[in-house]
Design an enzyme around this catalytic site. Structure first.
Site, PDB file in Angstrom:
ATOM      1  N   GLU A 758      74.159  43.172  17.734  1.00 13.32           N
ATOM      2  CA  GLU A 758      73.344  42.365  16.709  1.00 13.32           C
ATOM      3  C   GLU A 758      73.635  43.160  15.431  1.00 13.32           C
ATOM      4  O   GLU A 758      72.979  44.168  15.186  1.00 13.32           O
ATOM      5  CB  GLU A 758      72.103  41.815  17.160  1.00 13.32           C
ATOM      6  CG  GLU A 758      71.474  40.827  16.536  1.00 13.32           C
ATOM      7  CD  GLU A 758      70.577  41.283  15.425  1.00 13.32           C
ATOM      8  OE1 GLU A 758      71.024  41.193  14.442  1.00 13.32           O
ATOM      9  OE2 GLU A 758      69.136  41.282  15.529  1.00 13.32           O
ATOM     10  N   CYS A 792      67.467  42.201   8.892  1.00 13.33           N
ATOM     11  CA  CYS A 792      68.905  41.776   9.178  1.00 13.33           C
ATOM     12  C   CYS A 792      68.709  40.232   8.554  1.00 13.33           C
ATOM     13  O   CYS A 792      69.826  39.620   8.157  1.00 13.33           O
ATOM     14  CB  CYS A 792      69.446  41.609  10.391  1.00 13.33           C
ATOM     15  SG  CYS A 792      68.557  42.771  11.536  1.00 13.33           S
TER      16      CYS A 792
END
Ligand SMILES: Cc1cc2nc3c(=O)[nH]c(=O)nc-3n(C[C@H](O)[C@H](O)[C@H](O)COP(=O)(O)OP(=O)(O)OC[C@H]3O[C@@H](n4cnc5c(N)ncnc54)[C@H](O)[C@@H]3O)c2cc1C
Length: 1005
Positions: A758, A792
């Site tokens: 990720e 993120c």
């Protein structure tokens, strides 16, 4: 008038009230114990009013008629409400056409069943029919004739909504409103008004100054028509919203509330006192309730000193709050302490839906508001009684349109011989009060909003919701199918339904998975233990692992794998659940570490602990669902079974930006699927990870099934990934490091090892011209700057339609001026430091480049003398999307306009975002539903958020993870995540091997 400049030192927060999340049944029992009323006489008083109102149905143009035909529970009613919210602010005809077609095109406005008002039915069906015919699905492609027709329909729609709005607004400015008020007084001479200057809450200082000026002007105008000798009870007055006078009217900004907001309010108080009129502070959301009482007390103290004779100061109290009666008592105490007579407007409350959602989002134990309508009604009456009993310290003003409530008030007041007034909103309750005034001769004040069309939208929607809600009195009054006995039923005797009518926040996800417990930081009871823990927290030094330790750990983990994998899944899941409970119980300790080591502000720390708890419970539940063997169909004489199992030693490498949640999420996912785990935390945050590993060991994970290996990525991380016993890697971090891991895995001999990665994103938000600037500003500021932009999912690239870009940028820039950069241990801090000096230096370099190459929009001021890795939130306008080349992990926002040239269409915008190669999160701000779906469909991203911020994905609700350069998936916190940690095995047994197919021969097929 000469103004005094007063300084208001901030009152320290105190626990005036009980916590907001008490069990509803307990509160209701308490109310019932203290309150009693003969309801048959109340009913007898109110019944003739209702009969009279019903005998004269509302005219077809009235709001009641419209909402009866298209209730809000229907697609049509909802479409009308949403159109009302947005259409009047849309700057261009093309977009207005698209919006109208989008909202009206999908609903079915069929009035053929004859139930509606005949005139309205005829009118609406022909107008809506015309709308459908003339408004194309894609307005841009329609022919000229059709487009001309479409413009006519849109113009008619705009006009209709303006008229609708006018029903609730007394005038476009105070002069017009006063003229209208005087004209209404010709019919009812005793009518008084409380004027309200409409608008959204302030987001910037400029907004606040504008509202202040408009309140000042309004008070001056009202004062001109008032006899100061008459007194506030009989004169017109003003209602003010504190959130309009300061953009940060929040508990966390207490010092500034006293420093900035109170002098502003004081200037209005002086004016109102000099004119001897009523000034009421409106009631807002529950998170401001305690603060509002402190504000009241501070002002009361000064009023007692400067205007002891003035009896016009007051506030509104909401009865739907479970703490309402406590608030009334507290207000009474303040009035008595300062020997003032306060005017208290009792309302039921206008933000119920928002309160319920907030409590669910925060994971509170109970709701701060009642969840059953009759509990709100009961609370209203109990508060009314308490207010009447507080005379002469309090002059009660009862604001309600409910005939039963009005009759009960009249009865209670008459029994006590107490002075009081009733209040209604302009455009509501006229018919009921016409009857009430005829029979009772009481005082009535009308709350009268004043404002231009643009300002009335939010207010209009509130009123539409109120009038259209099935539970609302005005709605039921207009519906002859509701018997009068039901309409006027007693709120006191409804046995068997005392508990909450909605699932409580902990039960939001059903019986298999409790929601994580949260905290309401606005409440001192919740806040105190967390901040005390942060103050005490010392971050322990965690030694780095030597090369030999990695070897030893991998050996031990490899050896432990068979036993751990053979542990029944139910047992592994139970360990995760125990860990979740322990983590919840140790929230202050973990929050303290996250604040100190992870440099997080407390709200982020609480959210992170909750996310970790949710991961444990969610993956426990998913494992029990997924890791069961499945019998597969096949030929007779054999059995076939599919089983999921662990892969071996999983290497989990996590980042510093979520040192607990991502760390724990990876580790428990790998563990619950039967893998043993080598966990390597980020170099910056090993202490949080160590504490979590200890907690998992205490919860029952064998020591050799989970090892923490703190060290540098280049050495410890690289050694773990390269180890031949590594059977899988789960990584969250930068795309570059993910690539290195991928290459390392590919280069090594032996089995092909799965990688779950990720990584980052160049996350965009697209804003079209139907969006509401205030909502956009809120969403942008949260998405780009919360957590110092170190998420993120954070917003990096804002794309605003050129027709509204200047206004939106100005508002965002203004809101940025109000953010507080500082030490995360302080509650007032919005933006803490970058995680370390290196990250800080990178950000500074990037900002310096933008200073040369882009246009500065705004920068948050840095407090003087603040030393450390701090970086002020900053926004720049870029010429092109492509000018943003890499992920910038910090509070730096890049803005690009769209709407013409290369970015003329939404599709072109989305294609350019896709071309950046990342695909993590995308925000969309539009009121055109079809457009939101079109964007989501075209965008190659993992998480799309419409009309909200784009951070804070919730486990099991918004599974998180992207595509392209943003990662491999499957999404963390989603139903497919665990599968990637598993190997699969089918077991086929020839059951006929020994002697033949006995089952078949015995007829047992
Ligand atoms: C003069 C005036 C001033 C006002 N000022 C304010 C203000 O400052 N702040 C503010 O918040 N509101 C304010 N209001 C709005 C007021 O809260 C609404 O008018 C009120 O919701 C309507 O109450 P009612 O008695 O007329 O209607 P009713 O239909 O009898 O009651 C509606 C009330 O019940 C609540 N309710 C609905 N369903 C449920 C449920 N399932 N469980 C629990 N409660 C439920 C609604 O939220 C609402 O509060 C003001 C109203 C007036 C008339």
């Amino acid at each position: 008038m000469a103004r005094t400049t007063l300084r208001f030192p901030a009152l320290p927060p105190k626990m005036r009230l009980a916590p907001p999340d008490r069990p509803e049944a307990e509160v209701v029992d308490g109310l019932k114990e203290r309150f009693g009323l003969r309801w048959d006489t109340v009913q007898a008083r109110a019944t003739p009013w209702v009969e009279a109102v019903r005998s004269r149905p509302a005219p077809f143009w009235a709001m009641e008629s419209l909402l009866k035909e298209y209730p809000l529970s229907s697609a049509e009613g909802l479409a009308l409400m949403r159109l009302a919210e947005a259409l009047l602010r849309v700057p261009d005809v093309e977009t207005a056409m698209a919006l109208t077609a989008d909202q009206l095109g999908r609903a079915s406005f069929d009035t053929s069943d004859g139930s509606a008002h005949p005139v309205l039915a005829g009118l609406s069906s022909s107008l809506i029919g015309l709308t459908k015919k003339l408004l194309p699905q894609d307005a841009a492609q329609a022919g000229l004739v059709q487009r001309l027709g479409a413009k006519t329909v849109v113009a008619a729609g705009v006009r209709a909504l303006q008229l609708l709005g006018r029903q609730f607004v007394l005038g476009r400015d105070i002069e017009e409103a006063l003229r209208e008020a005087n004209s209404q007084r010709k019919d009812v001479g005793s009518l008084r008004f409380s004027f309200d200057m409409l608008g959204e809450g302030a987001r910037t200082e400029e907004d606040a100054e504008r509202y202040l000026a408009s309140y000042r002007h309004a008070i001056a105008r009202i004062a001109q028509g008032v006899d100061p000798q008459a007194g506030p009870e009989v004169s017109d007055g003003i209602s003010i919203k504190l959130s309009a006078l300061f953009s940060r009217y929040e508990e966390s900004q207490r010092e500034r509330v006293f420093e900035v907001l109170l002098p502003r309010v004081w200037s209005l108080v002086e004016q109102a006192a000099a004119a001897n009129i009523n000034l009421t502070i409106d009631a807002e959301e529950s998170e401001r309730l305690e603060l509002s009482l402190d504000v009241l007390e501070a002002l009361a103290a000064q009023i007692a000193q400067h205007f002891p004779q003035w009896k016009g100061f007051g506030l509104a109290v909401q009865a739907y709050q479970t703490r309402a009666l406590d608030v009334v008592r507290e207000v009474g105490r303040i009035a008595q302490t300062y020997r003032l007579r306060l005017m208290v407007r009792l309302v039921k409350g206008a933000y119920w839906d928002g309160e319920i959602k907030r409590a669910q989002e925060l994971g509170l134990a109970h709701y701060p508001v009642f969840t059953r309508k009759h509990h709100t009604d009961l609370s209203y009456l109990a508060c009314a009684q308490a207010l009447l009993d507080l005379a002469p310290s309090i002059y009660p003003q009862f604001a309600t349109h409910n005939a039963g409530t009005i009759a009960a008030i009249v009865q209670m007041a008459r029994e006590r011989g107490a002075a009081f007034e009733m209040q209604r909103l302009h455009g509501m309750g006229e018919s009921v009060y016409r009857e009430v005034l005829k029979s009772e001769g009481i005082a009535l004040r009308v709350y009268a909003p004043v404002g231009e069309h643009r300002d009335l939208l939010a207010y209009l929607v509130r009123r539409l919701l109120e009038n259209g809600a099935n539970s609302s009195f005005v709605h039921q009054l207009a519906d002859p199918a509701v018997p009068i006995a039901t309409l006027l039923a007693s709120p006191l005797q409804r046995p068997g339904d005392e508990g909450p009518a909605l699932p409580l926040p902990p039960a939001l996800y059903g019986p298999l998975r409790p929601n994580s417990k949260g905290a309401d930081l606005a409440c001192l009871h919740h806040r105190l233990p967390l901040f005390e823990a942060a103050e005490r927290t010392q971050v322990p030094a965690i030694p780095m692992a030597e090369r030999a330790a990695v070897e030893e750990a991998m050996q031990a983990l490899h050896a432990a794998f068979p036993a751990w994998e053979s542990t029944p899944v139910a047992e592994r899941a139970a360990i995760l659940r125990r860990a979740a409970d322990a983590l919840e119980a140790r929230m202050p300790e973990f929050c303290g570490l996250l604040v100190r080591e992870g440099r997080k502000v407390m709200a982020d720390a609480v959210a992170e602990v909750r996310e970790a708890v949710d991961f444990c419970r969610y993956y426990a539940m998913q494992a029990e669902r997924l890791l069961v063997s499945e019998t597969l169909p096949g030929p007779t004489g054999e059995s076939n079974e599919l089983r999921m199992r662990g892969r071996g030693v999983f290497v989990c490498i996590s980042p510093w930006n979520f040192p607990l949640a991502i760390f724990a999420g990876q580790v428990v996912a790998a563990l619950v699927t039967g893998n043993t785990v080598a966990a390597k935390p980020a170099e910056q945050t090993p202490a949080v990870a160590q504490r979590m590993v200890e907690l998992l060991h205490e919860a029952g994970v064998p020591r050799d099934a989970l090892r923490l290996l703190h060290g540098l990525g280049e050495t410890v991380g690289a050694a773990l990934v390269a180890d031949p016993r590594c059977a899988g890697v789960c990584f969250t971090g930068s795309t570059q490091v993910a690539k290195i891991i991928q290459r390392t895995l590919a280069a090594k001999d032996g089995p092909i090892v799965p990688l779950i990665a990720e990584t980052g994103g160049l996350n965009a938000m697209i804003v079209d011209s139907t969006a509401l600037a205030e909502q956009v500003a809120d969403a942008v500021v949260q998405s780009a700057f919360r957590s110092t932009g170190q998420r993120c999912s954070a917003l990096r690239l804002l794309l605003v339609h050129e027709r509204i870009a200047d206004g939106v940028m100005k508002m965002i820039g203004g809101a940025m001026q109000e953010l507080v950069v500082g030490d995360p241990v302080r509650w007032a801090t919005d933006v803490g430091p970058a995680i370390d000096a290196e990250a800080h230096a990178n950000l500074v370099r990037h900002v310096q480049r933008l200073e040369r190459e882009a246009r500065l929009i705004a920068r948050t001021p840095m407090p003087a003398g603040l030393a450390g890795d701090y970086i002020a939130p900053v926004a720049f306008e870029l010429a092109r999307i492509e000018d943003l080349r890499e992920e910038i992990f910090g509070p730096v926002l890049h803005v690009v306009r769209w709407g013409s040239g290369e970015l003329a269409s939404i599709d072109a915008v989305v294609d350019r975002i896709n071309a950046l190669g990342y695909g993590l999160t995308l925000g969309v701000q539009t009121r055109i539903d079809g457009r939101a779906h079109q964007i989501a469909h075209r965008a190659r991203v993992g998480n799309v958020y419409v009309n909200r911020n784009m951070i804070g994905a919730v486990v099991g609700v918004q599974p998180f993870g992207g595509e392209g350069l943003s990662g491999t998936g499957p999404k963390a916190g989603g139903p497919h995540y665990l599968l990637r940690f598993c190997g699969e095995q089918t077991l086929t047994i020839n059951t006929a091997a020994a002697g033949g197919n006995a089952t078949l021969l015995a007829g047992g097929h």
